[in-house]
Design an enzyme around this catalytic site. Structure first.
Site, PDB file in Angstrom:
ATOM      1  N   MET A 288       0.751  -0.966  -0.092  1.00 60.11           N
ATOM      2  CA  MET A 288      -0.119   0.033   0.039  1.00 60.11           C
ATOM      3  C   MET A 288       0.757   1.231   0.057  1.00 60.11           C
ATOM      4  O   MET A 288       1.723   1.442   1.203  1.00 60.11           O
ATOM      5  CB  MET A 288      -0.910  -0.012   1.301  1.00 60.11           C
ATOM      6  CG  MET A 288      -1.662   1.362   1.473  1.00 60.11           C
ATOM      7  SD  MET A 288      -2.685   1.619  -0.123  1.00 60.11           S
ATOM      8  CE  MET A 288      -2.898   3.403  -0.008  1.00 60.11           C
ATOM      9  N   GLU A 289       0.490   1.957  -0.753  1.00 59.07           N
ATOM     10  CA  GLU A 289       1.500   3.422  -1.283  1.00 59.07           C
ATOM     11  C   GLU A 289       1.400   4.486  -0.403  1.00 59.07           C
ATOM     12  O   GLU A 289       1.331   5.510  -0.651  1.00 59.07           O
ATOM     13  CB  GLU A 289       1.348   3.858  -2.890  1.00 59.07           C
ATOM     14  CG  GLU A 289      -0.265   4.347  -3.069  1.00 59.07           C
ATOM     15  CD  GLU A 289      -1.328   3.390  -3.452  1.00 59.07           C
ATOM     16  OE1 GLU A 289      -2.101   3.770  -3.809  1.00 59.07           O
ATOM     17  OE2 GLU A 289      -0.991   2.000  -3.127  1.00 59.07           O
ATOM     18  N   GLU A 323       4.898   0.554  -5.628  1.00 58.20           N
ATOM     19  CA  GLU A 323       4.570   1.271  -4.840  1.00 58.20           C
ATOM     20  C   GLU A 323       5.310   2.664  -4.907  1.00 58.20           C
ATOM     21  O   GLU A 323       4.574   3.769  -4.486  1.00 58.20           O
ATOM     22  CB  GLU A 323       4.758   0.812  -3.535  1.00 58.20           C
ATOM     23  CG  GLU A 323       3.954  -0.649  -3.152  1.00 58.20           C
ATOM     24  CD  GLU A 323       2.436  -0.481  -3.629  1.00 58.20           C
ATOM     25  OE1 GLU A 323       1.726   0.448  -3.410  1.00 58.20           O
ATOM     26  OE2 GLU A 323       2.096  -1.523  -4.438  1.00 58.20           O
ATOM     27  N   HIS A 326       3.702   5.241  -7.173  1.00 60.60           N
ATOM     28  CA  HIS A 326       2.419   5.748  -6.627  1.00 60.60           C
ATOM     29  C   HIS A 326       2.778   7.260  -5.783  1.00 60.60           C
ATOM     30  O   HIS A 326       1.802   7.653  -5.755  1.00 60.60           O
ATOM     31  CB  HIS A 326       1.699   4.870  -5.701  1.00 60.60           C
ATOM     32  CG  HIS A 326       0.908   3.954  -6.427  1.00 60.60           C
ATOM     33  ND1 HIS A 326      -0.120   4.236  -7.284  1.00 60.60           N
ATOM     34  CD2 HIS A 326       0.843   2.445  -6.317  1.00 60.60           C
ATOM     35  CE1 HIS A 326      -0.833   3.150  -7.279  1.00 60.60           C
ATOM     36  NE2 HIS A 326      -0.153   2.108  -6.902  1.00 60.60           N
TER      37      HIS A 326
END
Length: 873
Positions: A288-289, A323, A326
Site C-alpha cells: 500500500m502506497e 508502490e 505511486h
C-alpha cells in the site's frame, strides 16, 4: 467524472426519464459527502492500547464552509464520539452527533448556523483495533501485537472521523502516544520525541504532511527495526519486526536505485525528506502506497538475496517500484474519484517495469510485460468485463475496481500509446500532466489532454476509445498487397458462441514489423485498410506492445510459424502464441494448430517464451484432455517435445543466468506434474531434499518447482516436515512456500489435514484463502476441497477479510462441468460473499468456457494425437 451511461442520460428530454435519472443519481451518490464543507488541515493525536485492542483520539479539523449551515457531515464508522465542538471566530458550539451506519457517516448538528468561511472542528473519540486488516488494526506475531493501518480505499474513517474521499485533500499533523519501548512510523519524519504524558509512555510528533488524501495516511506502532540508505538526499528505510530485519537490505538497495530513476524520469523530485518501506506480519494487500510510509506483506518486501528464488527477487523489486511510482501517480497527483482508479494503478503497473528493467537487464522484464498483456486480453475477452473507467460509488463497488482491468489493461493501454508516440515524447507528456496537478486531483481527460497537447497526435481519441469502452479489439488482416492490407476490427471474445457487437470500434495505433524496426498507422473506426510495409513476413504487432489481438490469413500465419524463431523477437513470439491460443479458444483454430506452434518454439532459449507456450499446453492437458488415455498420449508428446530441452540444460551451475534457472524450473514442472517419468521424478525428489536440508548447493528457483512435484507424490512425513518449516521459519519466502505446498498433496487424508489447517489459528487470515484456491485448482483435490468448503462454510467464511471472499469465489472458476457449475451458482446464491458479485460472474463464465472448449476441441485433440502416434515411442 460521469460514466458514459450518465453522460447520455442527461440529454434525455422526456419528463418520466428525467425523473428516473434523478432517482438514479440520488441513489448512486447516496454515500458521497456534500461539497459545501472542505477540510484544509487535520491535527490528530492517537493513543493506542495494544493489549486492550483499543485506541483514543483527539482531533481537530480546520475546514472551509462554502455557505452558512447548521450541520457538517463527514465519514466515520466503528467510532464512539465523546465530544464534538466547532469554533468559529473564537466562538465554540457543541454538536449533536447522528450516526448513519449504512452510509458510514456522522452528521454534526449545531444550534446556531455556522457562517461561510473558516471553522475548526474539535473531536474526542475512541475506537477499536480490529482484526479485519483494515482501518487501524492489530497485526500479531507470536511475541506481541502491533497497531498498523490500511486505509485504501474507504477505511481511514475507522481510525479517525474524516472527509474520506480522494478529492478532499488536506495536510496532517500527527502525533502518537506509545509505550516507551516502542516506536512509531508515519508519513513524515519524527520532529519531536517527548516523555509522557503518562508514566511508561512517550509522545512522537511528526512533521506536517503534504496536502494529500485521507486514504494515504499511515501510522504504525511497535518495535520495528530498520535498515537505512540514502538516494538523492532522501533517507530510505526498510523496516520489519526484529526477527526479520536481516532480510531488509535488498529492498533498500532496490529503493535507492528506483528513487533516483523516478526523480530523473519524472523530472519532479520526490517531495518528502524520507521514505519508509515497512513489512507487516498481517496485511491483506500485497502493498500500500501510503505517502512516505509504504506498507507491505512480508513476502513482498523481505528476502535473503543469497537463497531467494528468481521469482522472489523479481516480486520484491517490482512491488517496491510499483508502490514508489505511486508516490507520484496517486499520492502527489490523485484521481478525482474512484471511477478513475486506473490513473493510480494502471500508471504504477506501467511504470514499475522501467527501473527494474534498467537495474536488471538480465531479467528480460520486457518479455514479462508483453506476456502480461496477453493475460489481460484474455480477461477482457470474457463475456462480462468492464470499461477501464466504470461506476464506483459504494465501498463494495470501489473495492471491486481493484482488478485486472484497472491494473493490467490500463497499464497496457499506456504502453500502447507510449510505443506509438515514442518514449521521450510520452515521458514529456507524463511530466506535463504531473506538473499541472501537483498536490491536486486529476481526471482521465487531464492526462490524455496533456499527451495530446505534447505530441500533437490524437491521443485523446485513442485513449478515450480504450478507456471508455469495455472489451478487447481483434484485428483481422487480409493478404498484404500493393503496400496496403485490408483490416477488419471487432470485439474479441474467447467464446465462439458470443457474436461481437459490429458497431463497437476503436481508434488504435497499429505497428507493423519492418526489417529494422516498426511502422505505425492509426486505425480509426472508419478504416477498412491500412498502409503496410513490403516485408517478406507480415507481422502486425511489432514489439508485441499493442493492446489488440491479431488474426492472419492461413498463408500469412503459416509463414509466421515457419519463421517464428528467426523472424520474430521474443516479445513478438509471445504475442503470436497468445493470439493463436485465443483463436483456438474461440474455435477459429484447432488445438493441434496451437500444439504445432508450441513445438515450433520448443528450443527457444527465453524462459518467458517457453512459459507462454507451456501455459497453453498445460491448459490443454488439464481442461481439454478429458480421459486418462488422452492425458497419457498428450504427456508422451510433451515428454518427447520438451524433455530433450530440459536435459540439454544440464544440472544447475553457479554460472547459470536467471533466464536459464527459470527455464529449467518451468520445464521440470511441466514434465514432473503431467506424467510419471522415473528420471524426472527422481530428480525432483533429489532437488526437493536439497531445499529441505537448506543446502548451499540448492537452486531455490528449481527446488521450489521440484517440491510441488514431490508434494503431489508426498507422504505424511513430507507433509509434517513442510508444516514444521511453515511454523518455525523466519524467512517469509520459505515459510509461505511451505504453507502453499501443503495444499498440493493429493492423498485424501493429507488433503483433509491441509484444509483443516487452513481454517486453524495457525494460518493467518491473509493466507487461508490461498490454500483453498490452490486445492481448487488441482484436478485431484478440487472435488474434496469444494465439499469441504460447503460443509464447513462457517469456518471458511471466518477467514475472510474485506477482499478475501471474492478471491475464493474466483477460484471456483476452475471447475469444468455443468453439474459443478450448478453447484457453485446455487451455493453462492444462498451463501453471499461481500464484494464478490463480479467474481462470481467471472467464475461461472470460466466454467462455461471450459465446458465449451472441451466440447469443441476434444475431438480435434483426439485427431491430432492419433496423427502423432507413429512418431511417438
Amino acid at each position: 467524472m460521469k460514466s458514459p451511461l450518465s453522460a447520455q442520460s442527461i440529454h434525455v428530454i422526456f419528463a418520466t426519464f428525467t425523473s428516473l435519472l434523478c432517482l438514479f443519481s440520488s441513489s448512486a451518490n447516496a454515500q458521497r459527502l456534500p461539497q459545501s464543507v472542505r477540510p484544509e488541515h487535520y491535527t490528530l493525536a492517537l493513543t493506542p492500547d495494544l493489549k486492550a485492542a483499543t485506541f483514543s483520539g483527539v482531533e481537530s479539523i480546520d475546514v472551509d464552509i462554502a455557505e452558512a449551515t447548521d450541520r457538517i457531515t463527514l465519514n466515520a464508522i466503528e467510532i464512539v464520539f465523546e465530544r464534538v465542538t466547532v469554533t468559529v471566530a473564537g466562538k465554540e458550539q457543541k454538536a449533536a452527533v447522528a450516526l448513519d451506519k449504512e452510509k458510514q457517516q456522522a452528521t454534526f448538528t449545531f444550534a446556531e448556523k455556522l457562517p461561510a468561511g473558516k471553522a475548526t472542528l474539535s473531536i474526542r473519540y475512541t475506537g477499536i483495533l480490529n482484526n479485519s486488516l483494515r482501518g487501524f488494526y492489530l497485526s500479531k506475531t507470536a511475541r506481541r501485537n502491533y497497531a498498523v493501518t490500511q486505509f485504501e480505499s474507504t477505511d481511514a474513517r475507522r481510525a479517525f472521523p474524516c472527509f474520506d474521499e480522494p478529492a478532499f485533500k488536506a495536510t496532517f499533523d500527527i502525533s502518537l502516544v506509545v509505550d516507551v519501548s516502542d516506536t512509531a512510523i508515519s508519513n513524515t519524519e519524527i520532529v519531536s520525541d517527548a516523555p509522557g504524558p503518562a508514566t511508561g509512555k512517550h509522545t512522537l510528533k511528526f512533521a506536517t504532511t503534504p496536502k494529500m488524501s485521507t486514504y494515504l495516511v499511515a501510522f504504525l506502532v511497535g518495535d520495528f527495526q530498520c535498515t537505512s540508505g540514502e538516494s538523492d538526499g532522501v533517507t530510505i528505510r526498510s523496516c520489519a519486526t526484529p526477527d526479520k530485519v536481516a532480510l531488509t537490505p535488498y529492498s533498500v538497495d532496490v529503493a535507492r536505485y528506483v528513487l533516483h530513476y523516478f526523480n530523473t524520469y519524472f523530472d519532479i523530485p520526490y517531495p518528502l525528506k524520507k521514505l519508509d518501506l515497512i513489512a507487516l506480519p498481517d496485511f491483506e494487500a500485497g502493498a500500500m502506497e501510503n505517502f512516505g510510509a509504504i506498507t507491505y506483506r512480508e513476502t513482498a518486501l523481505l528476502i535473503d538475496p543469497i537463497t531467494a528464488s528468481i521469482g522472489a527477487h523479481k516480486e520484491v523489486a517490482l512491488t517496491v517500484a510499483h508502490e514508489m511510482a505511486h508516490q507520484w501517480f496517486g499520492d502527489l497527483v490523485t484521481m478525482q474519484w474512484w471511477d478513475n482508479i486506473w490513473l493510480n494503478e494502471g500508471f504504477a503497473t506501467w511504470m514499475e517495469s522501467k527501473p527494474i528493467a534498467a537495474m536488471h537487464p538480465e531479467w528480460n522484464i520486457d518479455q514479462s510485460v508483453v506476456s502480461g498483456i496477453d493475460g489481460v486480453l484474455n480477461i477482457d475477452s470474457q463475456p462480462t468485463t468492464r470499461a477501464i473507467r466504470a461506476k464506483a460509488d459504494t465501498p463494495d463497488e470501489i473495492n471491486q475496481m481493484f482488478d485486472g482491468i484497472s491494473y493490467g489493461k490500463a497499464s497496457d493501454v499506456l504502453l500502447t500509446v507510449e510505443n506509438y508516440l515514442g518514449e521521450e515524447t510520452f515521458r514529456q507528456g507524463v511530466h506535463n500532466y504531473l506538473a499541472a496537478h501537483l498536490y491536486g486531483n486529476a481526471t482521465a481527460e487531464d492526462f490524455w489532454g496533456a499527451q495530446t497537447e505534447t505530441s500533437h497526435k490524437p491521443v485523446d481519441k485513442i485513449m478515450e476509445s480504450l478507456v471508455a469502452q469495455p472489451g478487447a479489439p481483434i484485428l483481422i488482416f487480409g493478404e498484404p498487397a500493393n503496400g496496403k492490407v485490408a483490416v477488419n476490427q471487432k470485439r474479441s471474445y474467447l467464446s465462439p458462441n458470443i457474436h461481437a457487437n459490429s458497431t463497437q470500434k476503436w481508434t488504435l495505433p497499429v505497428c507493423f514489423k519492418t526489417a529494422t524496426s516498426q511502422e505505425c498507422e492509426l486505425l480509426t473506426p472508419a478504416d477498412s485498410a491500412l498502409k503496410a510495409p513490403a516485408n517478406a513476413m507480415f507481422f502486425a504487432n511489432a514489439g508485441g506492445k499493442g493492446y489488440y489481438r491479431s488474426a492472419y490469413t492461413p498463408r500469412e500465419y503459416a509463414a509466421l510459424v515457419a519463421q517464428v524463431e528467426a523472424g520474430l523477437s521474443p516479445a513478438e513470439r509471445i504475442r503470436l502464441i497468445g493470439d493463436e491460443w485465443a483463436q483456438a479458444r474461440a474455435n477459429k483454430a484447432s488445438i493441434g494448430d496451437f500444439l504445432d506452434l508450441a513445438a515450433a518454439v520448443k528450443d527457444d532459449p527465453n524462459a518467458e517464451v517457453i512459459s507462454q507456450a507451456l501455459s497453453g499446453v498445460n491448459a490443454i492437458y488439464e481442461r481439454v484432455a478429458a480421459t486418462a488415455e488422452e492425458k497419457t498420449a498428450l504427456f508422451k508428446w510433451i515428454s518427447k517435445t520438451f524433455a530433450p530441452e530440459y536435459f540439454k540444460l544440464g544440472p544447475p551451475a553457479s554460472t547459470d543466468s536467471a533466464n536459464t534457472r527459470e527455464l529449467r524450473a518451468q520445464l521440470l514442472a511441466t514434465l514432473g506434474l503431467h506424467g510419471e517419468d522415473p528420471l524426472i521424478t527422481a530428480q525432483a525428489r533429489n532437488y526437493a531434499q536439497l531445499y529441505l536440508r537448506d543446502s548451499a548447493e540448492a537452486d531455490h528457483t528449481l527446488c521450489l518447482a521440484a517440491l510441488v512435484i514431490a508434494a503431489r507424490n508426498g507422504d505424511t512425513a513430507l507433509f509434517d516436515q513442510l508444516q514444521k518449516i511453515y511454523e518455525t521459519s523466519t524467512n517469509p519466502e520459505i515459510q509461505i512456500a511451505a504453507l502453499h505446498l501443503l495444499a498440493e498433496f493429493v492423498d485424501p487424508a493429507l488433503v483433509q489435514r491441509s484444509l483443516d489447517y487452513a481454517v486453524s489459528n495457525k494460518v493467518r487470515n491473509q493466507d487461508a484463502v490461498t490454500q483453498f484456491s490452490i486445492s481448487l485448482q488441482n484436478d485431484e483435490n478440487r472435488e474434496q476441497a469444494w465439499k469441504y468448503i460447503q460443509h464447513n462454510w462457517d469456518k471458511v467464511q471466518a477467514q475472510f477479510t474485506s477482499g478475501m471472499g471474492g478471491r475464493l469465489v474466483s477460484s471456483t472458476g476452475s471447475f469444468c462441468s455443468a453439474s459443478d457449475r450448478a453447484s457453485v451458482e446455487q451455493f453462492f446464491s444462498t451463501h453471499k460473499v461481500a464484494a464478490s458479485d463480479k467474481a462470481l460472474k467471472h467464475a461461472l463464465e470460466s466454467i462455461d468456457g471450459c465446458i465449451e472448449m472441451r466440447t469443441l476441441q476434444e475431438p480435434n485433440l483426439k485427431q491430432w494425437l492419433t496423427a502423432q502416434t507413429n512418431s511417438l515411442p
